[in-house]
Design an enzyme around this catalytic site. Structure first.
Site, short mmCIF file in Angstrom:
data_model
loop_
_atom_site.label_atom_id
_atom_site.label_comp_id
_atom_site.label_asym_id
_atom_site.label_seq_id
_atom_site.Cartn_x
_atom_site.Cartn_y
_atom_site.Cartn_z
N SER A 1 0.93 -1.11 -0.06
CA SER A 1 -0.21 -0.05 0.26
C SER A 1 1.11 1.07 0.03
O SER A 1 2.12 1.24 0.37
CB SER A 1 -0.89 0.10 1.16
OG SER A 1 -1.49 1.30 1.54
N TYR B 1 -1.49 -0.97 10.69
CA TYR B 1 -1.20 -1.32 9.17
C TYR B 1 0.01 -0.32 8.39
O TYR B 1 0.40 -0.98 7.57
CB TYR B 1 -2.34 -0.39 8.53
CG TYR B 1 -2.70 -0.54 7.06
CD1 TYR B 1 -3.47 -1.78 6.80
CD2 TYR B 1 -2.52 0.59 6.26
CE1 TYR B 1 -3.65 -1.85 5.24
CE2 TYR B 1 -2.61 0.30 4.92
CZ TYR B 1 -3.31 -0.85 4.34
OH TYR B 1 -3.43 -1.08 3.05
N LYS C 1 3.06 -2.17 6.25
CA LYS C 1 3.20 -2.32 4.93
C LYS C 1 4.45 -1.67 4.78
O LYS C 1 5.35 -2.04 3.70
CB LYS C 1 2.26 -1.32 4.60
CG LYS C 1 0.69 -1.43 4.66
CD LYS C 1 0.44 -3.06 3.67
CE LYS C 1 -0.93 -3.49 3.55
NZ LYS C 1 -1.34 -4.74 3.25
#
Length: 227
Positions: free
Chosen positions: A119, A133, A137
């Site tokens: 991402s 998150y 990533k």
């Protein structure tokens, strides 16, 4: 493929199936009902944090289909427990475990590829996503570089794809029925539109092909120029 029953993962499965790949998909939930017939696709339902079950599924896949040519990761944590532990375990630890377990199962006589869907939150801050998150990533980016160096001598290429927010089957109606959101993305994206899951799937397909035979250790950003 790890994670391929919803969103971007589902689009990748659809794209690769249409290109005559034989696909084994490991996911936590059954695939979404889309009405689309996908030949040569089999599913294994399990939690990636179940290491024993994951190892057994990988053994069954190899026994059923033979050596691997490509390995694609598109999973993320969707549990209800602590998101820090869950995200890092699902995104980083499970990816590492599957790669380490699968290295010996690649077809050494062919062009082999590992592709990880990451991402743009690995570099920027997405306000709707938690810290876990972002950290997970960002960790994938270094994992890609490390494995590209470590597995290059085995003729295994390792790359990642980093999309921005894209139109998914699960959220498409919301975005398409919200003119303000559409106008916003047209203003802030040089290409003047939101990305789609198919946009991401097409890049994954390219990285799994021999057309990308001299590309490894790279992260390809799929965001219409937004970043």
């Amino acid at each position: 493929m790890i994670g391929g029953t919803r969103g971007i993962g589902r689009a990748i499965v659809s794209t690769l199936s249409k290109e005559s790949h034989v696909l084994s998909v490991i996911g936590r939930r059954p695939p979404a009902e889309t009405g689309e017939a996908l030949p040569n696709v089999a599913y294994w339902m399990l939690d990636l944090l179940d290491r024993e079950g994951l190892s057994q599924a990988l053994e069954e896949i190899i026994s059923r289909n033979g050596k691997l040519n490509n390995l694609v990761f598109a999973q993320r944590y969707r549990g209800e427990a602590d998101d820090w532990t869950g995200e890092l375990e699902t995104t980083l630890t499970a990816t590492k475990d599957v790669i380490d377990r699968s290295v010996a199962e690649f077809d050494g006589t062919a062009d082999n590829s590992i592709v990880i869907v990451s991402s743009n939150a690995s570099r920027f801050v997405a306000g709707e996503q938690p810290l876990s998150y972002h950290v997970a990533k960002a960790g994938l980016s270094q994992m890609v570089r490390y494995y590209a160096v470590a597995l290059g001598p085995k003729s295994i290429r390792v790359n990642s794809v980093s999309p921005c927010r894209v139109l998914k089957a699960e959220t498409k109606d919301f975005y398409l029925n919200n003119q303000q959101v559409q106008d916003l993305y047209e203003r802030i994206t040089p290409l003047g539109r939101m990305g789609t899951t198919e946009d991401v799937a097409n890049v994954v397909s390219f990285l799994c092909s021999d057309q990308a035979g001299f590309i490894t250790g790279q992260d390809i950003v799929v965001d219409g120029g937004m970043s």
